[in-house]
Design an enzyme around this catalytic site. Structure first.
Site, PDB file in Angstrom:
ATOM      1  N   TYR A 125       4.258  17.130 -10.876  1.00 37.27           N
ATOM      2  CA  TYR A 125       4.652  15.732 -11.084  1.00 37.27           C
ATOM      3  C   TYR A 125       3.954  14.805 -10.082  1.00 37.27           C
ATOM      4  CZ  TYR A 125       8.277  17.917 -13.969  1.00 37.27           C
ATOM      5  OH  TYR A 125       8.939  18.664 -14.909  1.00 37.27           O
ATOM      6  N   ASN A 148      11.925  23.592  -6.426  1.00 41.30           N
ATOM      7  CA  ASN A 148      10.936  23.888  -7.480  1.00 41.30           C
ATOM      8  C   ASN A 148       9.568  23.274  -7.132  1.00 41.30           C
ATOM      9  OD1 ASN A 148       9.525  24.431  -9.796  1.00 41.30           O
ATOM     10  ND2 ASN A 148      11.081  23.615 -11.197  1.00 41.30           N
ATOM     11  N   GLU A 204      14.502  14.532 -12.984  1.00 39.23           N
ATOM     12  CA  GLU A 204      15.128  15.269 -11.885  1.00 39.23           C
ATOM     13  C   GLU A 204      14.502  16.650 -11.816  1.00 39.23           C
ATOM     14  OE1 GLU A 204      17.770  14.271 -14.226  1.00 39.23           O
ATOM     15  OE2 GLU A 204      18.322  12.430 -13.162  1.00 39.23           O
ATOM     16  N   ALA A 209       8.761  22.896 -19.847  1.00 41.98           N
ATOM     17  CA  ALA A 209       8.504  24.300 -19.488  1.00 41.98           C
ATOM     18  C   ALA A 209       7.263  24.823 -20.195  1.00 41.98           C
ATOM     19  CB  ALA A 209       9.695  25.175 -19.858  1.00 41.98           C
ATOM     20  N   ILE A 210       6.593  25.708 -19.509  1.00 47.35           N
ATOM     21  CA  ILE A 210       5.464  26.457 -20.076  1.00 47.35           C
ATOM     22  C   ILE A 210       5.842  27.936 -20.036  1.00 47.35           C
ATOM     23  CG2 ILE A 210       3.009  27.072 -19.768  1.00 47.35           C
ATOM     24  CD1 ILE A 210       3.403  24.117 -20.570  1.00 47.35           C
TER      25      ILE A 210
HETATM   26  C1  LIG Z   1       6.179  23.888 -13.563  1.00 51.07           C
HETATM   27  C2  LIG Z   1       5.436  24.396 -14.816  1.00 51.07           C
HETATM   28  C3  LIG Z   1       5.849  23.532 -16.008  1.00 51.07           C
HETATM   29  C4  LIG Z   1       3.922  24.281 -14.576  1.00 51.07           C
HETATM   30  O1  LIG Z   1       3.254  24.689 -15.761  1.00 51.07           O
HETATM   31  P1  LIG Z   1       1.710  25.151 -15.765  1.00 51.07           P
HETATM   32  O2  LIG Z   1       1.200  24.996 -17.157  1.00 51.07           O
HETATM   33  O3  LIG Z   1       1.578  26.454 -15.102  1.00 51.07           O
HETATM   34  O4  LIG Z   1       1.058  24.031 -14.827  1.00 51.07           O
HETATM   35  P2  LIG Z   1      -0.492  23.579 -14.826  1.00 51.07           P
HETATM   36  O5  LIG Z   1      -1.375  24.767 -14.995  1.00 51.07           O
HETATM   37  O6  LIG Z   1      -0.665  22.452 -15.782  1.00 51.07           O
HETATM   38  O7  LIG Z   1      -0.611  23.075 -13.316  1.00 51.07           O
HETATM   39  C5  LIG Z   1      -0.721  21.706 -12.989  1.00 51.07           C
HETATM   40  C6  LIG Z   1      -0.445  21.515 -11.523  1.00 51.07           C
HETATM   41  O8  LIG Z   1       0.928  21.829 -11.246  1.00 51.07           O
HETATM   42  C7  LIG Z   1       1.016  22.426  -9.936  1.00 51.07           C
HETATM   43  N1  LIG Z   1       1.437  23.819 -10.082  1.00 51.07           N
HETATM   44  C8  LIG Z   1       1.660  24.501 -11.239  1.00 51.07           C
HETATM   45  N2  LIG Z   1       2.097  25.738 -10.957  1.00 51.07           N
HETATM   46  C9  LIG Z   1       2.145  25.849  -9.614  1.00 51.07           C
HETATM   47  C10 LIG Z   1       2.506  26.895  -8.726  1.00 51.07           C
HETATM   48  N3  LIG Z   1       2.931  28.090  -9.166  1.00 51.07           N
HETATM   49  N4  LIG Z   1       2.452  26.643  -7.397  1.00 51.07           N
HETATM   50  C11 LIG Z   1       2.058  25.455  -6.922  1.00 51.07           C
HETATM   51  N5  LIG Z   1       1.660  24.420  -7.717  1.00 51.07           N
HETATM   52  C12 LIG Z   1       1.729  24.618  -9.042  1.00 51.07           C
HETATM   53  C13 LIG Z   1      -0.374  22.348  -9.346  1.00 51.07           C
HETATM   54  O9  LIG Z   1      -0.503  21.095  -8.701  1.00 51.07           O
HETATM   55  C14 LIG Z   1      -1.240  22.388 -10.590  1.00 51.07           C
HETATM   56  O10 LIG Z   1      -2.507  21.839 -10.395  1.00 51.07           O
HETATM   57  P3  LIG Z   1      -3.721  22.812  -9.829  1.00 51.07           P
HETATM   58  O11 LIG Z   1      -3.844  23.924 -10.837  1.00 51.07           O
HETATM   59  O12 LIG Z   1      -4.887  21.876  -9.816  1.00 51.07           O
HETATM   60  O13 LIG Z   1      -3.277  23.300  -8.506  1.00 51.07           O
HETATM   61  C15 LIG Z   1       5.747  25.907 -15.088  1.00 51.07           C
HETATM   62  O14 LIG Z   1       5.569  26.634 -13.893  1.00 51.07           O
HETATM   63  C16 LIG Z   1       7.150  26.161 -15.614  1.00 51.07           C
HETATM   64  O15 LIG Z   1       7.392  26.106 -16.820  1.00 51.07           O
HETATM   65  N6  LIG Z   1       8.094  26.448 -14.684  1.00 51.07           N
HETATM   66  C17 LIG Z   1       9.472  26.802 -15.085  1.00 51.07           C
HETATM   67  C18 LIG Z   1      10.205  25.634 -15.687  1.00 51.07           C
HETATM   68  C19 LIG Z   1      10.198  24.421 -14.786  1.00 51.07           C
HETATM   69  O16 LIG Z   1      10.285  24.527 -13.576  1.00 51.07           O
HETATM   70  N7  LIG Z   1      10.100  23.255 -15.422  1.00 51.07           N
HETATM   71  C20 LIG Z   1      10.099  21.999 -14.723  1.00 51.07           C
HETATM   72  C21 LIG Z   1      11.468  21.546 -14.620  1.00 51.07           C
HETATM   73  S1  LIG Z   1      11.582  19.978 -13.758  1.00 51.07           S
END
Ligand SMILES: CC(C)(COP(=O)(O)OP(=O)(O)OC[C@H]1O[C@@H](n2cnc3c(N)ncnc32)[C@H](O)[C@@H]1OP(=O)(O)O)[C@@H](O)C(=O)NCCC(=O)NCCS
Length: 178
Positions: free
Chosen positions: A111, A104, A99, A66-67
């Site tokens: 991934y 999501n 998983e 998570a971020i």
């Molecule tokens: C999923 C999550 C970890 C992404 O974190 P983040 O730091 O914002 O992601 P990044 O900035 O590194 O993005 C990397 C890539 O992820 C994808 N991505 C991230 N956020 C996205 C969004 N809101 N919609 C679509 N694609 C997304 C894109 O492919 C992105 O690449 P791009 O910027 O070139 O399009 C974050 O949204 C989060 O913590 N979500 C809630 C918890 C969760 O779902 N954890 C994963 C459980 S399996």
């Protein structure tokens, strides 16, 4: 991740997941699980996100990821994923799995960017809403495709801008997934 990081980790956990791990779960993992590796990503002194990995025989399983909402879309998740795949490689894991909730899409896109592909479904895996989990697995971590992909991602990350904090409007958590 160290014990001092746990208060910040808890805040992110509750903001990120609709079914957060209980408060003592990360402490127990850090103190007792020898198969586990937990990392945080920091911006300055602030914990901006975290990830967990279990190394089981030759498989690296992503347990949590998570971020913090305020730090999203800064490529911090990509940095964390590179770091945990590096640990997996270092410990001679042959593939990485996880998983993720079917719904999501942000996490699935993340991934996929790193070579994870859907390989199956765990029906009704998430107890809060009975949502299915998508099982995703990488190509063998030492395959030419994965080595090239990681090198390409690492190169791209070297030139991204400094992260910018954007306080989001309050909203309910999304999902537990990794
Ligand atoms: C999923 C999550 C970890 C992404 O974190 P983040 O730091 O914002 O992601 P990044 O900035 O590194 O993005 C990397 C890539 O992820 C994808 N991505 C991230 N956020 C996205 C969004 N809101 N919609 C679509 N694609 C997304 C894109 O492919 C992105 O690449 P791009 O910027 O070139 O399009 C974050 O949204 C989060 O913590 N979500 C809630 C918890 C969760 O779902 N954890 C994963 C459980 S399996």
């Amino acid at each position: 991740m160290g014990l001092d990081d746990l208060p910040a980790v808890q805040v992110i956990e509750r903001a990120a997941f609709s079914a957060p791990w209980p408060a003592n779960a990360y402490r127990t993992e850090l103190e007792t699980n020898k198969l586990a590796h937990y990392l945080v990503v920091r911006v300055g002194d602030e914990v901006a996100g975290f990830a967990g990995l279990w190394l089981m025989v030759d498989e690296a399983h992503v347990t949590t990821f998570a971020i913090a909402p305020a730090w999203r879309r800064n490529h911090l998740a990509e940095r964390l994923l590179v770091a945990i795949l590096d640990i997996a490689l270092d410990r001679r894991a042959t593939e990485a799995t996880l998983e993720v909730r079917l719904s999501n899409l942000p996490a699935r896109r993340l991934y996929e960017k790193f070579g994870f592909r859907p390989v199956g479904i765990r029906p009704r895996y998430y107890s809060d809403n009975s949502e299915d989990a998508l099982i995703m697995t990488t190509e063998p971590l030492r395959s030419p495709e994965m080595v090239a992909r990681l090198a390409e991602r690492r190169g791209a990350l070297a030139s991204v801008a400094e992260p910018v904090r954007v306080e989001p409007p309050p909203r309910p958590g999304t999902d537990r997934g990794a």
